[in-house]
Write an enzyme that holds these catalytic residues in place. Structure first.
Site, PDB file in Angstrom:
ATOM      1  N   GLN A 198      30.674  55.733  40.205  1.00  0.00           N
ATOM      2  CA  GLN A 198      30.400  54.352  39.803  1.00  0.00           C
ATOM      3  C   GLN A 198      29.257  53.736  40.614  1.00  0.00           C
ATOM      4  OE1 GLN A 198      32.938  53.372  37.377  1.00  0.00           O
ATOM      5  NE2 GLN A 198      31.393  51.911  36.740  1.00  0.00           N
ATOM      6  N   SER A 228      30.263  44.942  30.931  1.00  0.00           N
ATOM      7  CA  SER A 228      31.169  44.210  31.820  1.00  0.00           C
ATOM      8  C   SER A 228      30.376  43.270  32.728  1.00  0.00           C
ATOM      9  CB  SER A 228      31.978  45.188  32.675  1.00  0.00           C
ATOM     10  OG  SER A 228      33.040  45.749  31.948  1.00  0.00           O
ATOM     11  N   GLY A 264      38.896  47.621  32.602  1.00  0.00           N
ATOM     12  CA  GLY A 264      39.783  48.615  32.029  1.00  0.00           C
ATOM     13  C   GLY A 264      39.231  50.023  32.138  1.00  0.00           C
ATOM     14  N   ASP A 265      40.079  50.978  31.838  1.00  0.00           N
ATOM     15  CA  ASP A 265      39.711  52.396  31.772  1.00  0.00           C
ATOM     16  C   ASP A 265      40.835  53.043  30.954  1.00  0.00           C
ATOM     17  OD1 ASP A 265      38.887  55.058  32.203  1.00  0.00           O
ATOM     18  OD2 ASP A 265      38.342  54.715  34.269  1.00  0.00           O
ATOM     19  N   LYS A 304      32.487  47.104  41.502  1.00  0.00           N
ATOM     20  CA  LYS A 304      32.733  46.980  40.064  1.00  0.00           C
ATOM     21  C   LYS A 304      33.162  48.335  39.536  1.00  0.00           C
ATOM     22  CE  LYS A 304      32.620  44.703  36.154  1.00  0.00           C
ATOM     23  NZ  LYS A 304      33.961  45.279  35.867  1.00  0.00           N
ATOM     24  N   THR A 346      30.811  51.146  25.537  1.00  0.00           N
ATOM     25  CA  THR A 346      30.628  52.483  26.108  1.00  0.00           C
ATOM     26  C   THR A 346      30.245  53.484  25.023  1.00  0.00           C
ATOM     27  OG1 THR A 346      32.313  51.941  27.762  1.00  0.00           O
ATOM     28  CG2 THR A 346      31.630  54.234  27.609  1.00  0.00           C
ATOM     29  N   ASN A 392      38.675  54.068  22.830  1.00  0.00           N
ATOM     30  CA  ASN A 392      37.542  53.185  22.551  1.00  0.00           C
ATOM     31  C   ASN A 392      36.210  53.910  22.567  1.00  0.00           C
ATOM     32  OD1 ASN A 392      38.817  50.804  22.041  1.00  0.00           O
ATOM     33  ND2 ASN A 392      38.370  49.845  23.997  1.00  0.00           N
ATOM     34  N   LYS A 421      36.647  51.640  42.115  1.00  0.00           N
ATOM     35  CA  LYS A 421      37.537  52.151  41.068  1.00  0.00           C
ATOM     36  C   LYS A 421      38.970  51.969  41.531  1.00  0.00           C
ATOM     37  CE  LYS A 421      37.168  54.061  36.943  1.00  0.00           C
ATOM     38  NZ  LYS A 421      36.227  53.642  35.886  1.00  0.00           N
TER      39      LYS A 421
END
Length: 448
Positions: free
Chosen positions: A113, A380, A167-168, A92, A212, A243, A128
């Protein structure tokens, strides 16, 4: 072999294999330095080669992404997916579309992560991905064609129980929509749980966009509360205006803080009367313009070229939410000299190792990224749960679950720091808490 020598030998092997990947090496060193006390108490981790294995991705995928622009010209970008560790659940982690993306950055993000996802308490492993594609200045049609080409390769390697991207930087709701549409077409079925950060009309979760930034503030607030402090009446500087930064600003303001500065990659705005978040949202979320536009609406504000100088502004709380290594040792010294009391990392690894050490040495309350910005991936995972159950929770339900997760992450990191003789050092505490869960799962599953 004793723990210190074991860690040293593992790191030397990592350097030998990845000598041209500075971001990845930085992330590995920061974690390994924290693990010596754990390995001293748990030699079984050394015997099973847990650290040797955890620093090596289970799988790395690099692929060509050809696409055609609106004028008919062919372009080729490079795509990445690093599936780092699946000991506690499917891989993830987000997808980043930015010109700076390379193997080192994707591996550093994927390695972080592992521990971030472990800290959430949810069953998700670490991964990632991304591309050196730059969405800025591209039309919607160009971005769609790129995303379709990217997913035409990636779809072979992902799935709701295998690897779940999100997303990132450079990958928002628009990009996720295009990626999901192509995945669905190629797979011939509706697997809603394969991507997170989806639109609300096709399986997305309320509060994901805010998660986040909100989670960062929940974590920092808990850290402050433990020392009898809070956000109320504090001056806050936030780097970035995506964001994470926007919703960190929103939540900090709701708790009584005065946010006086925000930035983008070109420069920063300083508003001594307090940032007007509606203006930032209009500029960044609706118009997709540069933050310099802010002073057109608020003439008392100042715009300065050069985003790194934002840390020269005097503040009580600094929330770096832009990108990796944006706070170096000089910026850390400036912040400390100006009286900062807390730093909360909203971006991934926004402080250099030297800056982090300086903050800790000077007793600054420091919330490391892998703990403080885990709210996004936590939500998420909550989106994945809703997809599996074919239901949707309210904003308030998701937000409360998010807050509980962030409070628990703080408590676990703080408790592990104390247990391993590093009280108040949340870098050590978060690394240890995240590592132990993954290490125990790896022990249980044998040498795989």
């Amino acid at each position: 072999m004793d723990a210190k020598h074991y860690v040293k030998s593992v790191y030397e092997d990592v350097v030998r294999r990845n000598s041209n990947e500075p971001e990845f090496l930085q992330a590995v060193k920061e974690v390994l330095d924290s693990l010596v006390p754990v390995l001293e108490r748990h030699p079984e981790y050394i015997d099973a080669g847990i650290v040797d294995r955890i620093v090596e991705p289970e799988r790395q995928i690099i692929f060509r992404v050809p696409w055609v622009d609106d004028s008919g010209k062919v372009h080729v970008n490079r795509g990445f997916r690093v599936q780092f560790n699946s000991a506690i659940g499917p891989y993830k982690g987000g997808l980043r579309f930015h010109p700076s993306v390379n193997a080192s950055i994707i591996k550093f993000l994927g390695f972080e992560q592992i521990f971030k996802n472990s800290l959430t308490g949810l069953p998700i492993g670490g991964g990632k991905g991304g591309s050196d594609f730059d969405p800025k200045g591209k039309s919607d049609a160009e971005i769609m064609r790129f995303c379709q080409s990217f997913m035409s390769e990636l779809y072979r390697h992902i799935g709701p129980d295998i690897d779940v991207p999100a997303g990132d930087i450079g990958v928002g709701a628009r990009e996720i929509g295009y990626l999901f549409g192509q995945y669905k077409k190629l797979k011939g079925g509706y697997e809603a749980g394969v991507l997170t950060g989806k639109g609300l009309t096709y399986g997305g979760s309320l509060a994901r966009k805010e998660a986040t930034g909100y989670g960062l503030v929940y974590f920092v607030e808990e850290m402050l509360n433990a020392k009898g402090l809070s956000f109320k009446d504090k001056t806050v500087v936030i780097s970035g205006s995506g964001n994470v930064a926007i919703y960190a600003c929103e939540k900090a303001q709701s708790l009584g803080a005065k946010v006086v500065a925000m930035s983008d990659s070109n420069g920063y705005v300083y508003d001594r009367d307090g940032i007007k978040l509606d203006t930032i949202k209009k500029i960044k979320e609706v118009e997709r313009k540069r933050i310099s536009e802010y002073i057109k609406y608020h003439s008392n504000a100042e715009y300065h070229e050069g985003c790194r100088d934002i840390w020269n502004i005097k503040c009580d709380i600094a929330l770096p939410c832009a990108t990796q290594n944006e706070i170096d040792l000089n910026a850390a010294k400036t912040l400390v000299n100006n009286g900062v009391i807390a730093v909360g990392e909203g971006a991934n690894m926004p402080s250099t190792l030297e800056a982090t050490e300086y903050f800790i040495e000077h007793k600054i309350l420091f919330a490391p990224a892998k703990a403080a910005n885990a709210g996004g991936v936590a939500t998420s995972a909550l989106e994945m749960s809703q997809n599996s159950m074919r239901l949707s929770w309210t904003f308030e339900e998701v937000d409360q679950k998010l807050k509980n997760i962030m409070v628990n992450i703080y408590k676990n990191a703080s408790q592990k720091a104390l247990e391993y003789d590093h009280p108040d050092n949340l870098v050590v505490g978060a690394n240890i808490a995240g590592f132990i869960k993954v290490a125990d799962a790896m022990l249980s599953q044998g040498i795989v």
